[in-house]
Design an enzyme around this catalytic site. Sequence first.
Site, short mmCIF file in Angstrom:
data_model
loop_
_atom_site.label_atom_id
_atom_site.label_comp_id
_atom_site.label_asym_id
_atom_site.label_seq_id
_atom_site.Cartn_x
_atom_site.Cartn_y
_atom_site.Cartn_z
N HIS A 88 13.44 36.58 -35.45
CA HIS A 88 12.11 36.80 -36.01
C HIS A 88 11.60 38.21 -35.78
O HIS A 88 10.40 38.45 -35.86
CB HIS A 88 11.12 35.78 -35.42
CG HIS A 88 11.44 34.37 -35.82
ND1 HIS A 88 11.01 33.27 -35.12
CD2 HIS A 88 12.18 33.87 -36.85
CE1 HIS A 88 11.46 32.17 -35.69
NE2 HIS A 88 12.17 32.50 -36.75
N CYS A 105 6.69 49.66 -42.54
CA CYS A 105 5.62 49.64 -43.55
C CYS A 105 5.76 48.38 -44.41
O CYS A 105 6.83 47.79 -44.54
CB CYS A 105 5.64 50.90 -44.41
SG CYS A 105 6.98 50.98 -45.60
C1 BV8 Z 1 11.35 30.92 -44.16
C2 BV8 Z 1 7.18 35.99 -35.69
C3 BV8 Z 1 11.85 30.86 -46.45
C4 BV8 Z 1 5.74 36.26 -35.94
C5 BV8 Z 1 7.52 33.61 -36.17
C6 BV8 Z 1 12.04 24.39 -44.06
C7 BV8 Z 1 12.97 25.39 -44.34
C8 BV8 Z 1 12.58 26.71 -44.42
C9 BV8 Z 1 11.24 27.06 -44.19
C10 BV8 Z 1 10.35 26.08 -43.89
C11 BV8 Z 1 10.73 24.76 -43.83
N1 BV8 Z 1 9.63 24.05 -43.54
C12 BV8 Z 1 8.57 24.87 -43.38
C13 BV8 Z 1 8.97 26.11 -43.61
C14 BV8 Z 1 8.11 27.26 -43.56
C15 BV8 Z 1 8.02 27.89 -42.17
C16 BV8 Z 1 7.94 26.89 -41.05
O1 BV8 Z 1 8.92 26.58 -40.40
N2 BV8 Z 1 6.75 26.39 -40.82
C17 BV8 Z 1 6.54 25.47 -39.73
C18 BV8 Z 1 5.24 25.79 -39.02
C19 BV8 Z 1 6.55 24.06 -40.28
N3 BV8 Z 1 9.14 28.76 -41.94
C20 BV8 Z 1 9.05 30.03 -42.39
O2 BV8 Z 1 8.11 30.43 -43.03
C21 BV8 Z 1 10.20 30.94 -42.07
N4 BV8 Z 1 10.60 31.57 -43.29
O3 BV8 Z 1 11.90 29.90 -43.94
O4 BV8 Z 1 11.37 31.58 -45.35
C22 BV8 Z 1 12.10 31.89 -47.46
C23 BV8 Z 1 13.38 32.03 -47.93
C24 BV8 Z 1 13.62 32.97 -48.90
C25 BV8 Z 1 12.58 33.80 -49.36
C26 BV8 Z 1 11.30 33.68 -48.84
C27 BV8 Z 1 11.05 32.71 -47.88
C28 BV8 Z 1 9.77 32.06 -41.13
C29 BV8 Z 1 9.52 31.51 -39.75
C30 BV8 Z 1 9.30 32.66 -38.76
C31 BV8 Z 1 7.84 32.79 -38.47
N5 BV8 Z 1 7.63 33.83 -37.46
N6 BV8 Z 1 7.34 34.61 -35.28
C32 BV8 Z 1 4.92 36.33 -34.67
O5 BV8 Z 1 5.45 36.07 -33.57
O6 BV8 Z 1 3.73 36.66 -34.77
S1 BV8 Z 1 7.64 32.03 -35.64
C33 BV8 Z 1 6.83 31.95 -34.16
O7 BV8 Z 1 6.56 30.60 -33.98
C34 BV8 Z 1 7.66 32.34 -32.99
O8 BV8 Z 1 8.50 33.44 -33.22
C35 BV8 Z 1 8.44 31.11 -32.69
O9 BV8 Z 1 9.65 31.12 -33.40
C36 BV8 Z 1 7.59 30.04 -33.28
C37 BV8 Z 1 6.99 29.24 -32.17
O10 BV8 Z 1 7.96 28.34 -31.83
P1 BV8 Z 1 8.45 28.21 -30.32
O11 BV8 Z 1 9.14 29.44 -29.91
O12 BV8 Z 1 9.17 26.94 -30.27
O13 BV8 Z 1 7.13 28.16 -29.45
P2 BV8 Z 1 6.10 26.96 -29.33
O14 BV8 Z 1 4.85 27.51 -28.77
O15 BV8 Z 1 6.07 26.18 -30.60
O16 BV8 Z 1 6.78 25.99 -28.25
C38 BV8 Z 1 6.93 26.45 -26.92
C39 BV8 Z 1 7.79 25.43 -26.22
O17 BV8 Z 1 8.02 25.89 -24.90
C40 BV8 Z 1 7.16 24.06 -26.11
O18 BV8 Z 1 8.09 23.07 -26.46
C41 BV8 Z 1 6.80 23.95 -24.62
O19 BV8 Z 1 6.90 22.63 -24.15
C42 BV8 Z 1 7.84 24.82 -24.00
N7 BV8 Z 1 7.49 25.42 -22.71
C43 BV8 Z 1 6.27 25.73 -22.22
N8 BV8 Z 1 6.39 26.29 -21.01
C44 BV8 Z 1 7.73 26.36 -20.73
C45 BV8 Z 1 8.43 25.82 -21.82
N9 BV8 Z 1 9.77 25.74 -21.86
C46 BV8 Z 1 10.45 26.22 -20.80
N10 BV8 Z 1 9.85 26.77 -19.71
C47 BV8 Z 1 8.50 26.86 -19.64
N11 BV8 Z 1 7.91 27.39 -18.56
#
Ligand code: BV8
Length: 246
Positions: A120, A128
């Site tokens: 990511h 840009c």
């Molecule tokens: C795309 C950068 C298509 C920005 C990020 C199916 C297929 C394809 C796409 C989709 C799909 N369904 C939906 C989509 C769209 C979308 C998506 O997935 N939406 C979700 C919300 C449903 N996906 C996209 O848009 C992706 N693009 O597929 O494009 C396409 C193809 C061709 C042409 C055009 C388009 C792009 C996704 C990337 C988004 N960018 N980051 C920024 O950071 O500002 S994602 C961002 O959120 C992070 O980078 C990270 O990846 C994500 C958060 O997830 P996690 O890392 O899991 O973090 P989270 O807080 O959720 O969980 C933390 C975990 O840690 C918890 O489980 C917790 O219990 C645990 N934890 C807590 N403390 C600890 C711990 N674990 C261990 N130790 C601890 N101490």
Amino acid sequence: MDENIRAAADMLSRARKVVALTGAGISKESGIPTFRDAQTGLWANYNPEELATPSAFRRNPGLVWRWYDMRRQALVNVEPNPGHHALVALEKQLPDLMIVTQNVDGLHAQAGSRNVLELHGNITRTKCFDRDHLADHVSLGLDQPPSCTVCGSLLRPDVVWFEEALPEKELSIAFEASQSCDVMLVIGTSGLVQPAASLPLRAKRAGAKLIEVNPTETPISQIADLHLSGPSGAILPLIVSALATR
Ligand code: BV8
């Protein structure tokens, strides 16, 4: 837990190729809030998924720029934690370890991991909006995004926003590595963001063992061979020392 630590070390000792898929959870103990942690202060009323999009930037470039500027400023005093360092130690025992991270904080490389794939992007890099021209030395604390010196379009963080495609090269390497590894460590991810969240299933389908490290259950827990419940900063060093003393 000790039994699970030993079982994880056992799986890793028999593995030739290991992938570690990491999410925001591995950086939590460095003081970086995860995506699902509630936002605080100025940002309490904003949902990250609404700010991390091209449409949000087009609509209000200053707001999105300030959100990333705050996150970049927060990174200045942040260090890798024992979880990141454990993966560096693991790489010494398993030279064929690849880290596939969803995180944009650069902490794996800062800890010394050599084989890191950033799916990511990286918040410390700026490009840009129109033509991806990289910009360096962008100062912190600006209220509005500067303009690109090459094409004049607005600068933005070099990260993959929602609705944006992941970098093709990194994604195909991640797919290939997931399908050819013997063990995948799935660390600190809620498994909700696609297509990164599909990697554990790809690995499982190709015959890999899945070891999940997370304090809570996630959709990945259903298919994991082992779920080690707890913070990665505590659990990963235990796995690495159990492996080293085998
Ligand atoms: C795309 C950068 C298509 C920005 C990020 C199916 C297929 C394809 C796409 C989709 C799909 N369904 C939906 C989509 C769209 C979308 C998506 O997935 N939406 C979700 C919300 C449903 N996906 C996209 O848009 C992706 N693009 O597929 O494009 C396409 C193809 C061709 C042409 C055009 C388009 C792009 C996704 C990337 C988004 N960018 N980051 C920024 O950071 O500002 S994602 C961002 O959120 C992070 O980078 C990270 O990846 C994500 C958060 O997830 P996690 O890392 O899991 O973090 P989270 O807080 O959720 O969980 C933390 C975990 O840690 C918890 O489980 C917790 O219990 C645990 N934890 C807590 N403390 C600890 C711990 N674990 C261990 N130790 C601890 N101490």
